[in-house]
Motif scaffolding. Structure first.
Motif, PDB file in Angstrom:
ATOM      1  N   GLU A  84       0.640  -1.279  -0.286  1.00  0.00           N
ATOM      2  CA  GLU A  84       0.106   0.021  -0.046  1.00  0.00           C
ATOM      3  C   GLU A  84       0.720   1.260   0.014  1.00  0.00           C
ATOM      4  O   GLU A  84       0.623   2.299  -0.567  1.00  0.00           O
ATOM      5  CB  GLU A  84      -0.970   0.022   1.201  1.00  0.00           C
ATOM      6  CG  GLU A  84      -1.692   1.043   1.262  1.00  0.00           C
ATOM      7  CD  GLU A  84      -2.409   1.161   2.821  1.00  0.00           C
ATOM      8  OE1 GLU A  84      -2.415   2.319   3.464  1.00  0.00           O
ATOM      9  OE2 GLU A  84      -3.055  -0.009   3.205  1.00  0.00           O
ATOM     10  N   ILE A  85       1.915   0.993   0.637  1.00  0.00           N
ATOM     11  CA  ILE A  85       2.755   2.517   0.859  1.00  0.00           C
ATOM     12  C   ILE A  85       4.046   2.383  -0.253  1.00  0.00           C
ATOM     13  O   ILE A  85       4.540   3.545  -0.380  1.00  0.00           O
ATOM     14  CB  ILE A  85       3.464   2.617   2.410  1.00  0.00           C
ATOM     15  CG1 ILE A  85       4.469   1.503   2.550  1.00  0.00           C
ATOM     16  CG2 ILE A  85       2.472   2.825   3.489  1.00  0.00           C
ATOM     17  CD1 ILE A  85       5.095   1.660   3.903  1.00  0.00           C
ATOM     18  N   GLY A  86       4.016   1.624  -1.147  1.00  0.00           N
ATOM     19  CA  GLY A  86       4.762   1.712  -2.143  1.00  0.00           C
ATOM     20  C   GLY A  86       6.292   0.680  -2.101  1.00  0.00           C
ATOM     21  O   GLY A  86       7.198   1.289  -2.524  1.00  0.00           O
ATOM     22  N   LEU A  87       6.072  -0.626  -1.880  1.00  0.00           N
ATOM     23  CA  LEU A  87       6.938  -1.320  -1.803  1.00  0.00           C
ATOM     24  C   LEU A  87       7.665  -1.714  -3.216  1.00  0.00           C
ATOM     25  O   LEU A  87       6.826  -1.642  -4.011  1.00  0.00           O
ATOM     26  CB  LEU A  87       6.559  -2.837  -1.295  1.00  0.00           C
ATOM     27  CG  LEU A  87       7.730  -3.956  -1.566  1.00  0.00           C
ATOM     28  CD1 LEU A  87       8.846  -3.608  -0.623  1.00  0.00           C
ATOM     29  CD2 LEU A  87       7.056  -5.254  -1.254  1.00  0.00           C
ATOM     30  N   GLU A  88       8.755  -1.329  -3.481  1.00  0.00           N
ATOM     31  CA  GLU A  88       9.335  -1.304  -4.830  1.00  0.00           C
ATOM     32  C   GLU A  88      10.180  -2.794  -5.074  1.00  0.00           C
ATOM     33  O   GLU A  88      10.049  -3.376  -6.067  1.00  0.00           O
ATOM     34  CB  GLU A  88      10.422  -0.155  -4.945  1.00  0.00           C
ATOM     35  CG  GLU A  88      10.752  -0.223  -6.513  1.00  0.00           C
ATOM     36  CD  GLU A  88      11.684   1.239  -6.727  1.00  0.00           C
ATOM     37  OE1 GLU A  88      12.647   1.104  -7.161  1.00  0.00           O
ATOM     38  OE2 GLU A  88      11.127   2.198  -6.847  1.00  0.00           O
ATOM     39  N   ASP A  89      10.955  -3.161  -3.811  1.00  0.00           N
ATOM     40  CA  ASP A  89      11.806  -4.394  -4.042  1.00  0.00           C
ATOM     41  C   ASP A  89      12.094  -4.771  -2.633  1.00  0.00           C
ATOM     42  O   ASP A  89      12.220  -3.922  -1.625  1.00  0.00           O
ATOM     43  CB  ASP A  89      12.836  -4.065  -4.791  1.00  0.00           C
ATOM     44  CG  ASP A  89      13.622  -5.411  -5.455  1.00  0.00           C
ATOM     45  OD1 ASP A  89      12.979  -6.549  -5.309  1.00  0.00           O
ATOM     46  OD2 ASP A  89      14.785  -5.319  -5.499  1.00  0.00           O
ATOM     47  N   SER A  90      12.271  -6.288  -2.664  1.00  0.00           N
ATOM     48  CA  SER A  90      13.012  -6.554  -1.399  1.00  0.00           C
ATOM     49  C   SER A  90      13.922  -7.621  -1.588  1.00  0.00           C
ATOM     50  O   SER A  90      13.761  -8.355  -2.505  1.00  0.00           O
ATOM     51  CB  SER A  90      11.773  -7.103  -0.354  1.00  0.00           C
ATOM     52  OG  SER A  90      11.063  -8.279  -1.169  1.00  0.00           O
ATOM     53  N   ILE A  91      14.667  -7.898  -0.660  1.00  0.00           N
ATOM     54  CA  ILE A  91      15.760  -9.063  -0.686  1.00  0.00           C
ATOM     55  C   ILE A  91      15.537  -9.828   0.740  1.00  0.00           C
ATOM     56  O   ILE A  91      15.576  -9.008   1.644  1.00  0.00           O
ATOM     57  CB  ILE A  91      17.121  -8.529  -0.846  1.00  0.00           C
ATOM     58  CG1 ILE A  91      17.317  -8.006  -2.277  1.00  0.00           C
ATOM     59  CG2 ILE A  91      18.108  -9.765  -0.680  1.00  0.00           C
ATOM     60  CD1 ILE A  91      18.775  -7.024  -2.389  1.00  0.00           C
ATOM     61  N   ILE A  92      15.347 -11.097   0.441  1.00  0.00           N
ATOM     62  CA  ILE A  92      15.263 -11.874   1.521  1.00  0.00           C
ATOM     63  C   ILE A  92      16.266 -12.857   1.679  1.00  0.00           C
ATOM     64  O   ILE A  92      16.430 -13.669   0.782  1.00  0.00           O
ATOM     65  CB  ILE A  92      13.585 -12.377   1.670  1.00  0.00           C
ATOM     66  CG1 ILE A  92      12.770 -11.418   1.543  1.00  0.00           C
ATOM     67  CG2 ILE A  92      13.575 -13.369   2.731  1.00  0.00           C
ATOM     68  CD1 ILE A  92      11.306 -12.103   1.189  1.00  0.00           C
ATOM     69  N   VAL A  93      16.779 -13.016   3.117  1.00  0.00           N
ATOM     70  CA  VAL A  93      17.880 -14.206   2.980  1.00  0.00           C
ATOM     71  C   VAL A  93      17.413 -15.114   4.418  1.00  0.00           C
ATOM     72  O   VAL A  93      17.158 -14.312   5.335  1.00  0.00           O
ATOM     73  CB  VAL A  93      19.141 -13.698   3.405  1.00  0.00           C
ATOM     74  CG1 VAL A  93      20.162 -14.693   3.469  1.00  0.00           C
ATOM     75  CG2 VAL A  93      19.551 -12.948   2.260  1.00  0.00           C
ATOM     76  N   ASP A  94      17.397 -16.225   4.586  1.00  0.00           N
ATOM     77  CA  ASP A  94      16.988 -17.100   5.484  1.00  0.00           C
ATOM     78  C   ASP A  94      18.226 -18.054   5.718  1.00  0.00           C
ATOM     79  O   ASP A  94      18.527 -18.725   4.597  1.00  0.00           O
ATOM     80  CB  ASP A  94      15.662 -17.998   5.498  1.00  0.00           C
ATOM     81  CG  ASP A  94      14.709 -16.976   5.138  1.00  0.00           C
ATOM     82  OD1 ASP A  94      14.546 -15.864   6.009  1.00  0.00           O
ATOM     83  OD2 ASP A  94      13.586 -17.395   4.139  1.00  0.00           O
TER      84      ASP A  94
END
Length: 98
Positions: A84-94
């Motif tokens: 809703e607020i404008g997520l453009e990209d994410s990187i996730i590491v587990d």
């Protein structure tokens, strides 16, 4: 134990207040979702961030706790708010903590 790391990049329309609200809401997840041992989130101050403005770390008891976290309704509310607020990209590491 399992460490979950997320880096978040926002669109230019996302305000500083919205980012602060995201952090406030996210930190509350420790009290809501079982298996979270620790949760930290904050604004990035590094000049090496490649545009990723917020970092998140969540330490889980085990992989089953991480698997429960993703679909949990409280986490899904955070995901919806991010979009809703404008997520453009994410990187996730587990990864498993040795």
């Amino acid at each position: 134990m399992v460490e979950h790391i997320v880096l978040i990049k926002f669109s230019q329309k996302t305000t500083s207040e919205q980012k602060e609200e995201l952090i406030r809401k996210t930190l509350l997840l420790k009290e809501i979702i079982p298996g979270i041992l620790d949760i930290q989130q904050g604004k990035n101050f590094s000049n090496r961030s490649q545009g990723y403005e917020v970092g998140l770390t969540v330490r889980f008891k085990d992989r089953a706790s991480l698997e429960n976290y993703g679909p949990h309704p409280a986490h899904q509310e955070i995901v919806s708010y991010l979009k809703e607020i404008g997520l453009e990209d994410s990187i996730i590491v587990d990864f498993d903590i040795k």
